[in-house]
Design a protein around this motif. Sequence first.
Motif, PDB file in Angstrom:
ATOM      1  N   ASP A  25      -5.429   0.160  -3.678  1.00  0.00           N
ATOM      2  CA  ASP A  25      -5.868  -1.210  -3.399  1.00  0.00           C
ATOM      3  C   ASP A  25      -6.694  -1.161  -2.125  1.00  0.00           C
ATOM      4  OD1 ASP A  25      -6.140  -3.985  -3.171  1.00  0.00           O
ATOM      5  OD2 ASP A  25      -4.290  -4.133  -2.000  1.00  0.00           O
ATOM      6  N   ARG A  81      -2.396  -9.242   2.765  1.00  0.00           N
ATOM      7  CA  ARG A  81      -1.948  -8.127   1.932  1.00  0.00           C
ATOM      8  C   ARG A  81      -0.515  -7.700   2.283  1.00  0.00           C
ATOM      9  NH1 ARG A  81      -5.942  -8.795  -1.264  1.00  0.00           N
ATOM     10  NH2 ARG A  81      -6.966  -7.046  -2.269  1.00  0.00           N
ATOM     11  N   CYS A  84       3.166  -6.916   1.692  1.00  0.00           N
ATOM     12  CA  CYS A  84       3.966  -6.611   0.515  1.00  0.00           C
ATOM     13  C   CYS A  84       5.188  -5.782   0.900  1.00  0.00           C
ATOM     14  CB  CYS A  84       3.143  -5.904  -0.554  1.00  0.00           C
ATOM     15  SG  CYS A  84       2.372  -4.364  -0.041  1.00  0.00           S
ATOM     16  N   ASP A 144     -10.490  -3.693   4.920  1.00  0.00           N
ATOM     17  CA  ASP A 144      -9.533  -2.689   5.390  1.00  0.00           C
ATOM     18  C   ASP A 144     -10.040  -1.914   6.604  1.00  0.00           C
ATOM     19  OD1 ASP A 144      -7.197  -2.927   3.797  1.00  0.00           O
ATOM     20  OD2 ASP A 144      -8.287  -2.109   2.094  1.00  0.00           O
ATOM     21  N   ARG A 178       0.285  -0.421  -1.585  1.00  0.00           N
ATOM     22  CA  ARG A 178      -0.097  -1.782  -1.972  1.00  0.00           C
ATOM     23  C   ARG A 178      -0.404  -1.854  -3.456  1.00  0.00           C
ATOM     24  NH1 ARG A 178      -4.466  -3.043   2.635  1.00  0.00           N
ATOM     25  NH2 ARG A 178      -5.739  -3.210   0.771  1.00  0.00           N
ATOM     26  N   THR A 213       1.523  -4.652   6.041  1.00  0.00           N
ATOM     27  CA  THR A 213       0.611  -5.785   6.136  1.00  0.00           C
ATOM     28  C   THR A 213      -0.611  -5.306   6.893  1.00  0.00           C
ATOM     29  OG1 THR A 213       0.441  -8.151   6.654  1.00  0.00           O
ATOM     30  CG2 THR A 213       1.405  -6.756   8.342  1.00  0.00           C
ATOM     31  N   PHE A 272       1.678  -4.417  -5.768  1.00  0.00           N
ATOM     32  CA  PHE A 272       0.911  -5.494  -6.390  1.00  0.00           C
ATOM     33  C   PHE A 272       0.708  -5.256  -7.876  1.00  0.00           C
ATOM     34  CE2 PHE A 272      -1.116  -6.218  -1.997  1.00  0.00           C
ATOM     35  CZ  PHE A 272      -0.205  -7.208  -1.692  1.00  0.00           C
TER      36      PHE A 272
END
Length: 266
Positions: free
Chosen positions: A20, A82, A84, A25, A3, A45, A7
């Motif tokens: 990240d 989240r 990506c 989490d 991530r 994700t 990002f």
Amino acid sequence: RFRAKVFGEAYQTEFADGIDHDPFDQYSIHVLVRDVDTQQIVACTRIITPAAKHALGRYYSETEFQLDDYLADKQDVYEIGRTCVDVSYRGGKVLAVLWMGMLPLVFNQLKAKHLIGTVSVNLSASPQKIIATEAYIHAKAKTKKLKSLSPFCLDNYLSAQDAMFSDVWLNEPTAKQIKQQHKQQSKNAKHKTEMPVYDKKQVPSLIKKYRRVGAVFSKQGSFDPVFNCVDYFISIEVNKRLAMKLSMVCKLIELGNVKNRLKKAA
């Protein structure tokens, strides 16, 4: 780390220790897509469980939107966030794999009744992207008036862009002129609409795919200064209709990929 890499490159930001991570989490189920040949992660994700709400007092999207009234009558709410995809694997197919892989989890194991989350528009890209997204959401999507804790105003953003880049626009149109061009195109269109004509290619693919499966969007975006992006709240009711729509979207994505392969072969 994956991530942070994706990002970081997309939003020109750095993460401590190259990771990240946030408090949500540990209350999430993390879903990954790997390349079967290399076993490298190519997409991910997270599904934030209701345990986060109990332990932290809120979902992630509640850090950007006032959702007390909206969530008051909803149970079994899970939050997707989240999301990506590695830049080398973008184009739709990986998202289809990710979604179809999550279906049994969301429907059968979690028995979720509502999915919520946010989707982002990168302001570092170009003014056209946020102009097109605002137009697309207001013209095409179901929207709700949900209060943003950091409201984004398109006109203020465009004015700031013009002031910031006034010495380098040269022959290029300013951000405000781009919006005016969209409005003029709308007036000249055969079927007039309240929203300006927009370039659909500029709208992030995740936003378009959420709309196709019946997501409801916040009418107003929320500005995130850390990532320099605009986030829109989304909500989806989990039912058989959603499963059918997801399957159809994924089949259309695969059909498009097949057509592209045939064109390349020809």
